[in-house]
Design a protein around this motif. Structure first.
Motif, PDB file in Angstrom:
ATOM      1  N   ALA A  38       0.806  -1.217   0.000  1.00  0.00           N
ATOM      2  CA  ALA A  38       0.000   0.000   0.000  1.00  0.00           C
ATOM      3  C   ALA A  38       0.841   1.270   0.000  1.00  0.00           C
ATOM      4  O   ALA A  38       0.505   2.235  -0.704  1.00  0.00           O
ATOM      5  N   GLY A 306      -6.816   5.738  -0.096  1.00  0.00           N
ATOM      6  CA  GLY A 306      -7.767   4.646  -0.283  1.00  0.00           C
ATOM      7  C   GLY A 306      -7.481   3.846  -1.531  1.00  0.00           C
ATOM      8  O   GLY A 306      -7.599   2.620  -1.543  1.00  0.00           O
ATOM      9  N   PHE A 309      -4.680   1.492  -0.845  1.00  0.00           N
ATOM     10  CA  PHE A 309      -5.164   0.299  -0.157  1.00  0.00           C
ATOM     11  C   PHE A 309      -5.943  -0.605  -1.103  1.00  0.00           C
ATOM     12  O   PHE A 309      -5.892  -1.836  -0.991  1.00  0.00           O
ATOM     13  N   SER A 310      -6.666   0.008  -2.048  1.00  0.00           N
ATOM     14  CA  SER A 310      -7.387  -0.776  -3.053  1.00  0.00           C
ATOM     15  C   SER A 310      -6.426  -1.624  -3.868  1.00  0.00           C
ATOM     16  O   SER A 310      -6.671  -2.816  -4.109  1.00  0.00           O
ATOM     17  N   ALA A 336      -7.278  -4.988   5.882  1.00  0.00           N
ATOM     18  CA  ALA A 336      -7.295  -3.828   4.990  1.00  0.00           C
ATOM     19  C   ALA A 336      -8.473  -2.911   5.294  1.00  0.00           C
ATOM     20  O   ALA A 336      -8.339  -1.676   5.289  1.00  0.00           O
ATOM     21  N   THR A 337      -9.635  -3.491   5.564  1.00  0.00           N
ATOM     22  CA  THR A 337     -10.824  -2.694   5.863  1.00  0.00           C
ATOM     23  C   THR A 337     -10.638  -1.876   7.136  1.00  0.00           C
ATOM     24  O   THR A 337     -10.918  -0.668   7.168  1.00  0.00           O
ATOM     25  N   THR A 339      -7.833  -1.013   8.640  1.00  0.00           N
ATOM     26  CA  THR A 339      -6.738  -0.053   8.504  1.00  0.00           C
ATOM     27  C   THR A 339      -7.151   1.149   7.673  1.00  0.00           C
ATOM     28  O   THR A 339      -6.875   2.306   8.044  1.00  0.00           O
ATOM     29  N   SER A 340      -7.804   0.926   6.539  1.00  0.00           N
ATOM     30  CA  SER A 340      -8.191   2.036   5.670  1.00  0.00           C
ATOM     31  C   SER A 340      -9.237   2.925   6.322  1.00  0.00           C
ATOM     32  O   SER A 340      -9.215   4.154   6.160  1.00  0.00           O
ATOM     33  N   THR A 343      -7.472   5.116   8.942  1.00  0.00           N
ATOM     34  CA  THR A 343      -6.660   6.121   8.252  1.00  0.00           C
ATOM     35  C   THR A 343      -7.537   7.216   7.666  1.00  0.00           C
ATOM     36  O   THR A 343      -7.202   8.409   7.731  1.00  0.00           O
ATOM     37  N   GLY A 344      -8.680   6.837   7.102  1.00  0.00           N
ATOM     38  CA  GLY A 344      -9.583   7.814   6.504  1.00  0.00           C
ATOM     39  C   GLY A 344     -10.153   8.793   7.517  1.00  0.00           C
ATOM     40  O   GLY A 344     -10.314   9.979   7.220  1.00  0.00           O
ATOM     41  N   SER A 387     -12.983   6.588   2.624  1.00  0.00           N
ATOM     42  CA  SER A 387     -11.799   5.794   2.953  1.00  0.00           C
ATOM     43  C   SER A 387     -12.049   4.302   2.797  1.00  0.00           C
ATOM     44  O   SER A 387     -11.152   3.548   2.412  1.00  0.00           O
ATOM     45  N   THR A 391     -11.197   0.412  -0.771  1.00  0.00           N
ATOM     46  CA  THR A 391     -10.724  -0.886  -0.286  1.00  0.00           C
ATOM     47  C   THR A 391     -11.706  -1.987  -0.660  1.00  0.00           C
ATOM     48  O   THR A 391     -11.311  -3.064  -1.119  1.00  0.00           O
TER      49      THR A 391
END
Length: 483
Positions: A38, A306, A309-310, A336-337, A339-340, A343-344, A387, A391
């Motif tokens: 990422a 985002g 991360f995607s 991932a879900t 974390t993103s 972060t968002g 965000s 993902t």
């Protein structure tokens, strides 16, 4: 009995502690894998997005019409083409990722060449959008002065369209092999050079928009050529053995998957681009377009996290499904879900806390600065909400659900979000704010639907489907012929 009960309870507590420690250990291990992918992906996409945004910043110091011209061309004309090229190229995220996980390395180069063929064929008719952008914008009742400036700038930017054709498939090809640091390095060098030469040609030498077009085209072609040289240099091993005749086989099926990927991505990208287009119908259109485009630029920069991360989760999911590891793929989605989303939320607070600092950086106009200041709270909420969405889209790409998500996007964005925005913006006279509220409503519905899709997924079944997909896309059992 009490002592036995106490012993059993203690044993249960110890087992629970061990499970918690094991979860934390696995979460940390998966987080390292995720961030390894990422972090450079975020730098890559942020650098590429910033290239157009930097040109827009310098255009704002040339004049308001110039700012509007670059904003509309970047977000509507080039944005339309970008969405198609980037989206269709994302078919390689599914195919190359799953083939890499299954150790079918020789197919990665074939997939890359097929994507080049299809994207070149798509780019040729798209040039008409650039050539006739002025009459198209006038037909949509956009400001005539802005439309004329956009049309001139758009024709100059046709070379950028064909740079997209080569850049995006190569990036997916490298991404599926976790060679993302190469992409990041090239993009970062390009960004530094772009800032320097944009200042030189647009402001110092006073070339204005023609200078911006020259620098923008050159920057994108630098990235395309640099990445191509890396691929053909032998750095990718068995994934690239040269040009193959098999690139021309099974193109019909490849086109279908590319179109599904393109439609899925474009429906997401154009949704917020529509906000700028609709802003052109409000009172004082020039201020509305400038202010909205500035907010979209800020949102776009943060959205790159985002998108990073995607990219990372699509690689993790596709690699693990291709390798036949459904449990690992599922756990990657959880990490991932979480974390993103976290972060968002942090990123969404930043523009709200520093809302007075942003407007003067983009425009000298006090009217534009005031509108941006008023829209910042909505911008912060949008950043936090968006965000999670990229993902979840990355999960869909990694698993090959593009066509399903495309239908979800049509309903949530265009049958829910935009109608509500138009109603609030024009019927209830809420202006740009009302339009934006409607867009947020559509995003909320779409995010909820994607969460339900992920929660109901049978990952064992997805692993089997990935295996079938790899066999299907090998095209034929004959040896690969390279030249």
């Amino acid at each position: 009995m009490s002592s036995v009960y106490s012993f059993d309870a203690d044993a249960g507590d110890i087992r629970q502690i061990k499970k918690v420690k094991e979860f934390i250990r696995e979460f940390y291990s998966e987080s390292k894998k995720l961030w390894y992918l990422a972090a450079p992906a975020i730098f890559t996409i942020a650098s590429q997005y910033s290239i157009g945004a930097i040109t827009q910043v310098f255009a704002g110091h040339v004049g308001n019409i110039q700012l509007a011209a670059v904003a509309v061309e970047n977000n509507l004309i080039a944005g339309f083409a970008f969405g198609i090229m980037y989206g269709m190229g994302s078919a390689l995220e599914t195919l190359c990722g799953q083939a890499f996980g299954a150790k079918k390395l020789e197919m990665l180069g074939v997939y890359l060449q097929r994507s080049w063929i299809i994207l070149n064929a798509t780019a040729i008719p798209l040039t008409t959008l650039y050539i006739f952008s002025t009459p198209i914008l006038k037909l949509l009742h956009q400001n005539p002065h802005i439309s004329k400036a956009v049309g001139t700038f758009a024709v100059w930017m046709i070379p950028q369209l064909f740079a997209y054709v080569f850049t995006f498939p190569i990036q997916r090809f490298l991404q599926s092999q976790s060679k993302i640091y190469v992409m990041a390095s090239v993009s970062d060098v390009a960004l530094v050079g772009h800032v320097l030469f944009s200042w030189l040609f647009m402001l110092k030498l006073r070339w204005g928009l023609p200078g911006g077009a020259v620098v923008l085209n050159t920057t994108w072609w630098f990235m395309a050529v640099a990445q191509f040289v890396y691929v053909v240099s032998g750095a990718c091993g068995d994934a690239w053995k040269g040009f193959s005749q098999r690139a021309f086989q099974n193109l019909t099926g490849f086109v279908r998957l590319s179109l599904a990927s393109g439609v899925m991505f474009c429906l997401e990208l154009w949704y917020f681009v529509a906000l700028i287009l609709i802003a052109g119908y409000t009172k004082n259109a020039e201020v509305s377009v400038d202010g909205t485009s500035i907010c979209m630029n800020i949102s776009g920069w943060t959205l790159m996290v985002g998108v990073g991360f995607s990219a990372a989760i699509s690689v993790r999911v596709s690699n693990e499904l291709g390798a036949g590891h459904p449990r690992t793929a599922k756990f990657s989605v959880v990490v991932a879900t979480a974390t993103s989303l976290f972060t968002g939320i942090i990123l969404g607070l930043i523009p709200i806390l520093f809302r007075s600092r942003y407007p003067p950086l983009f425009s000298k106009s006090s009217s534009v600065q005031k509108l941006v200041y008023d829209l910042i709270p909505l911008l912060g909420f949008t950043i936090a909400l968006n965000s999670l969405q990229p993902t979840l889209s990355g999960v869909a790409i990694g698993a090959g659900w593009q066509s399903y998500v495309a239908y979800v996007n049509i309903v949530c964005y265009y049958l829910v979000g935009i109608p509500i925005g138009l109603l609030l913006g024009f019927v209830f006279n809420k202006g740009v704010k009302g339009i934006w509220y409607g867009m947020i409503a559509g995003t909320v519905v779409q995010t909820i639907v994607l969460i339900v899709m992920v929660l109901r997924t049978n990952w064992n079944k997805e692993a089997l489907l990935a295996g079938d997909r790899i066999k299907k896309w090998e095209a034929d059992p004959q040896p690969v012929e390279y030249s």
